[in-house]
Design a protein around this motif. Sequence first.
Motif, PDB file in Angstrom:
ATOM      1  N   ALA A  15       0.890  -1.577   0.638  1.00  7.58           N
ATOM      2  CA  ALA A  15       0.168   0.531  -0.176  1.00  7.58           C
ATOM      3  C   ALA A  15       1.015   1.164  -0.105  1.00  7.58           C
ATOM      4  CB  ALA A  15      -1.301  -0.314   1.073  1.00  7.58           C
ATOM      5  N   PHE A  16       1.837   1.498   0.578  1.00  3.63           N
ATOM      6  CA  PHE A  16       2.782   1.940   0.966  1.00  3.63           C
ATOM      7  C   PHE A  16       3.458   2.654  -0.635  1.00  3.63           C
ATOM      8  CE2 PHE A  16       7.279   4.251   1.017  1.00  3.63           C
ATOM      9  CZ  PHE A  16       7.054   5.298   1.834  1.00  3.63           C
ATOM     10  N   PHE A  17       3.770   1.703  -0.899  1.00  3.69           N
ATOM     11  CA  PHE A  17       4.491   1.796  -2.449  1.00  3.69           C
ATOM     12  C   PHE A  17       3.000   2.084  -3.724  1.00  3.69           C
ATOM     13  CE2 PHE A  17       8.282  -0.190  -0.895  1.00  3.69           C
ATOM     14  CZ  PHE A  17       9.311   0.672  -1.064  1.00  3.69           C
ATOM     15  N   ALA A  18       2.288   1.659  -3.339  1.00  5.02           N
ATOM     16  CA  ALA A  18       1.040   1.631  -4.484  1.00  5.02           C
ATOM     17  C   ALA A  18       1.027   3.379  -4.268  1.00  5.02           C
ATOM     18  CB  ALA A  18       0.379   1.556  -4.654  1.00  5.02           C
ATOM     19  N   VAL A  19       1.029   3.797  -3.008  1.00  2.84           N
ATOM     20  CA  VAL A  19       0.660   5.896  -2.721  1.00  2.84           C
ATOM     21  C   VAL A  19       1.406   6.073  -3.283  1.00  2.84           C
ATOM     22  CG1 VAL A  19      -0.174   7.013  -0.551  1.00  2.84           C
ATOM     23  CG2 VAL A  19      -0.831   5.010  -0.934  1.00  2.84           C
ATOM     24  N   ALA A  20       3.056   6.223  -3.137  1.00  6.38           N
ATOM     25  CA  ALA A  20       3.674   6.572  -3.696  1.00  6.38           C
ATOM     26  C   ALA A  20       4.601   6.851  -4.516  1.00  6.38           C
ATOM     27  CB  ALA A  20       5.252   5.753  -2.944  1.00  6.38           C
ATOM     28  N   SER A  21       3.250   5.940  -5.484  1.00 10.01           N
ATOM     29  CA  SER A  21       3.623   6.114  -6.675  1.00 10.01           C
ATOM     30  C   SER A  21       2.464   7.166  -7.335  1.00 10.01           C
ATOM     31  CB  SER A  21       3.583   4.527  -7.589  1.00 10.01           C
ATOM     32  OG  SER A  21       4.191   4.104  -7.341  1.00 10.01           O
ATOM     33  N   LEU A  22       1.414   6.179  -7.070  1.00  9.27           N
ATOM     34  CA  LEU A  22       0.525   7.331  -7.644  1.00  9.27           C
ATOM     35  C   LEU A  22       0.269   9.077  -7.215  1.00  9.27           C
ATOM     36  CD1 LEU A  22      -2.719   4.934  -5.831  1.00  9.27           C
ATOM     37  CD2 LEU A  22      -2.222   5.789  -8.488  1.00  9.27           C
ATOM     38  N   VAL A  23       0.855  10.009  -5.818  1.00  7.06           N
ATOM     39  CA  VAL A  23       1.186  10.896  -5.559  1.00  7.06           C
ATOM     40  C   VAL A  23       2.656  11.342  -6.182  1.00  7.06           C
ATOM     41  CG1 VAL A  23       2.693  11.938  -4.055  1.00  7.06           C
ATOM     42  CG2 VAL A  23       1.694  10.561  -3.416  1.00  7.06           C
ATOM     43  N   SER A  25       3.276   9.796  -9.827  1.00  5.12           N
ATOM     44  CA  SER A  25       2.183  10.691 -10.873  1.00  5.12           C
ATOM     45  C   SER A  25       1.947  11.509 -11.113  1.00  5.12           C
ATOM     46  CB  SER A  25       1.616   9.343 -10.899  1.00  5.12           C
ATOM     47  OG  SER A  25       2.624   7.444 -11.010  1.00  5.12           O
ATOM     48  N   ALA A  26       0.964  11.619  -9.839  1.00  2.00           N
ATOM     49  CA  ALA A  26       0.090  12.769 -10.245  1.00  2.00           C
ATOM     50  C   ALA A  26       1.009  14.747  -9.980  1.00  2.00           C
ATOM     51  CB  ALA A  26      -0.343  12.527  -8.890  1.00  2.00           C
ATOM     52  N   ARG A  27       2.137  14.195  -9.112  1.00  2.00           N
ATOM     53  CA  ARG A  27       2.905  15.656  -9.028  1.00  2.00           C
ATOM     54  C   ARG A  27       3.368  15.626 -10.366  1.00  2.00           C
ATOM     55  NH1 ARG A  27       2.927  19.674  -6.320  1.00  2.00           N
ATOM     56  NH2 ARG A  27       4.975  21.237  -6.391  1.00  2.00           N
ATOM     57  N   LEU A  28       4.094  14.720 -11.618  1.00  6.32           N
ATOM     58  CA  LEU A  28       4.311  14.132 -12.725  1.00  6.32           C
ATOM     59  C   LEU A  28       3.670  15.111 -13.253  1.00  6.32           C
ATOM     60  CD1 LEU A  28       7.295  14.042 -14.468  1.00  6.32           C
ATOM     61  CD2 LEU A  28       6.442  11.625 -14.527  1.00  6.32           C
ATOM     62  N   ALA A  29       2.232  14.711 -13.202  1.00  2.00           N
ATOM     63  CA  ALA A  29       1.320  15.188 -14.388  1.00  2.00           C
ATOM     64  C   ALA A  29       0.948  16.458 -13.798  1.00  2.00           C
ATOM     65  CB  ALA A  29       0.349  14.462 -14.373  1.00  2.00           C
ATOM     66  N   TYR A  30       0.707  16.916 -12.534  1.00  2.28           N
ATOM     67  CA  TYR A  30       0.536  18.848 -12.900  1.00  2.28           C
ATOM     68  C   TYR A  30       1.976  19.234 -13.211  1.00  2.28           C
ATOM     69  CZ  TYR A  30       0.701  22.801 -10.573  1.00  2.28           C
ATOM     70  OH  TYR A  30       0.910  24.320  -9.648  1.00  2.28           O
ATOM     71  N   TRP A  31       3.030  19.453 -12.937  1.00  3.75           N
ATOM     72  CA  TRP A  31       4.354  20.105 -13.548  1.00  3.75           C
ATOM     73  C   TRP A  31       3.814  20.268 -15.468  1.00  3.75           C
ATOM     74  CZ3 TRP A  31       6.045  23.623 -11.492  1.00  3.75           C
ATOM     75  CH2 TRP A  31       5.857  23.000  -9.499  1.00  3.75           C
ATOM     76  N   GLN A  32       3.350  18.746 -15.703  1.00  2.00           N
ATOM     77  CA  GLN A  32       3.967  18.475 -17.234  1.00  2.00           C
ATOM     78  C   GLN A  32       2.339  19.543 -17.886  1.00  2.00           C
ATOM     79  OE1 GLN A  32       3.983  14.488 -17.530  1.00  2.00           O
ATOM     80  NE2 GLN A  32       5.874  14.405 -18.170  1.00  2.00           N
ATOM     81  N   THR A  33       0.869  19.676 -17.426  1.00  2.00           N
ATOM     82  CA  THR A  33       0.435  19.696 -17.365  1.00  2.00           C
ATOM     83  C   THR A  33      -0.510  22.015 -16.858  1.00  2.00           C
ATOM     84  OG1 THR A  33      -1.271  19.180 -15.845  1.00  2.00           O
ATOM     85  CG2 THR A  33      -1.159  18.261 -17.842  1.00  2.00           C
ATOM     86  N   ILE A  34      -0.207  21.579 -15.423  1.00  2.00           N
ATOM     87  CA  ILE A  34      -1.231  22.632 -15.129  1.00  2.00           C
ATOM     88  C   ILE A  34      -0.100  23.137 -14.437  1.00  2.00           C
ATOM     89  CG2 ILE A  34      -2.669  23.575 -12.764  1.00  2.00           C
ATOM     90  CD1 ILE A  34      -4.291  21.404 -13.039  1.00  2.00           C
ATOM     91  N   GLY A  35       0.909  23.054 -13.565  1.00  2.00           N
ATOM     92  CA  GLY A  35       1.820  23.715 -13.452  1.00  2.00           C
ATOM     93  C   GLY A  35       2.965  23.947 -14.651  1.00  2.00           C
ATOM     94  N   ARG A  36       2.985  23.614 -15.733  1.00  2.00           N
ATOM     95  CA  ARG A  36       4.045  23.540 -17.008  1.00  2.00           C
ATOM     96  C   ARG A  36       4.614  25.258 -16.912  1.00  2.00           C
ATOM     97  NH1 ARG A  36       5.044  23.845 -22.347  1.00  2.00           N
ATOM     98  NH2 ARG A  36       6.167  23.234 -23.476  1.00  2.00           N
TER      99      ARG A  36
END
Length: 560
Positions: A15-23, A25-36
């Motif tokens: 569960a820990f690694f799954a949550v870390a991977s999701l966080v 991925s979400a952060r990467l998606a933010y910088w590639q879209t909204i925060g670009r």
Amino acid sequence: MTATISRARLRVLFAFFAVASLVLSARLAYWQTIGRSELLGQATEQVRSDLVLAAHRGVIRDRGGAILATTVELRSLYAIPGRVADRGATAAALAPILGERPDVLRAALESGAEWLYLRRRLPEETANRIAALRMEGLGFEKEPKRLYPNGMIGAQVLGFVNDDGLGQYGVEGRYDDMLRGMPGRLVVERDPANRELALGLRTGVNAKDGQEVVLTLDLAIQTAVERELAAAMQREQAASGSVVVLDPRDGAVRALASSPTYDPSRVGAATNEALRDRAISWTYEPGSTMKAITIAAALDKGVVTPKTSYNDVGYAVIGGRVLSNALGKVYGPTTVAQVLERSQNAGAVFVASKLGAPDLRSYLEAFGFGAPTGVDLAAETTGRVRPLAEWYPVDLGTVSFGQGLSITPLQLAAAYAAIANGGTLFRPYVVASRRDADGEHRTAPAAVRRVISPQTSATLRTMLTATVDQGIANAAALRGYSVAGKTGTAQIPSDDGSYVDDAYISSFAGFVPAEDPQLVVVVVLERPQSKLLGTLPAMAAFKGIATDALRYARVQPDRP
């Protein structure tokens, strides 16, 4: 023995690694879209530099095009103390060049500052001598320096520019926004070594240079004014002095000078009194120059004529007070024209009594006393003419010959200009035109109001001419030209409400040629050593100014 991991612990790790991977991925998606855009902006700022492009301050010229103020680039010496290997030796080497003590320079280098100016806007020769030393930790930065090619000539009108590039006093202060212009902006991309990239982004807004300003001042007349004022001040050891020269036809200021004055290139050495333009910001009781205004009002109202007569007994009684002629002189049968020629106080009281306090107060206001002239210079004061409700009966008499009210030299010049030009009061002005990228913008003369009729103006011009030809102002007469004018000797009010003993303000107000007035000249001297005879140096200054001005303007003589 083989260690085992419980199923519960495995679930937690998963569960820990799954949550870390999701966080992540979400952060990467933010910088590639909204925060670009934000990320790109931060990255770009690391390779861009934003430079301010200074605007060039506008030139100031006289009415004939002569340069009165301009700007040059000079080098300012700075130091980075951390890079100065031997501060004592550096200070010792700079001291004789800068004219400074070595210990003062060393203290500056040891002040703990990371960067500081040692001397700003150096003369070119001085900067070259320092550059030849090639001393580590020292450098130069170019800064604009305002120059006044004519030295102290016109300082009170021009004002100056401070070290921050802001105009102070005079035209420099009043028109600072127009003269200063608008700075520009340049953005360039640089590499990690802070070198400009040849193919990098380069954008910006060009600087908008300040407007060129042309004054109504005439450098030749201004020079004559300052020469004559300085000579009178020196001869009389006067406390202060002012001269105003106006063109009565439109209110243009041809010259304006005050003493004490200052050198605009050495403002730091100037006193507050030297910076003060006394022609517009100092008030005084005008004395007998005001008799022309009183008589103009009475003539205009039709209550007297030049031939109206009375019997002069040396004094007049009004409001229970006795007001005497100068030195108690008795003249006997006297006409209004002779009142002006002889400058009789009792005669002025006689004329004012015919006019009445309400009308005298109304004409004073119409002539512009008690209100700013509106001249386009900073720090003009208004003087004071008390409201009619505050007048005592005696005030009608004292005001008639220039006591109990205060005016400025410029106000008096504007009033005499109205007498000279046919009866119209003009707003005095200093800036004749401004030039920018859109072309030339000329100042239109502004007529404030009609004060007296043309007939009254013509009559008073004749009376003032007689005052110079055969009266008390004879020392102002010019060879070949008709002159109209009036002297003034005023006491100086003291703090206790009385007058200072044996101290006077002497003045002369006149225009020339009297038949076709081209110039109005007002000269005021505070506390001349000649005291009651102080009008003589005032008239001498008028003659010197008028002679030069008429010759320079090639005004033809109107008398044989």
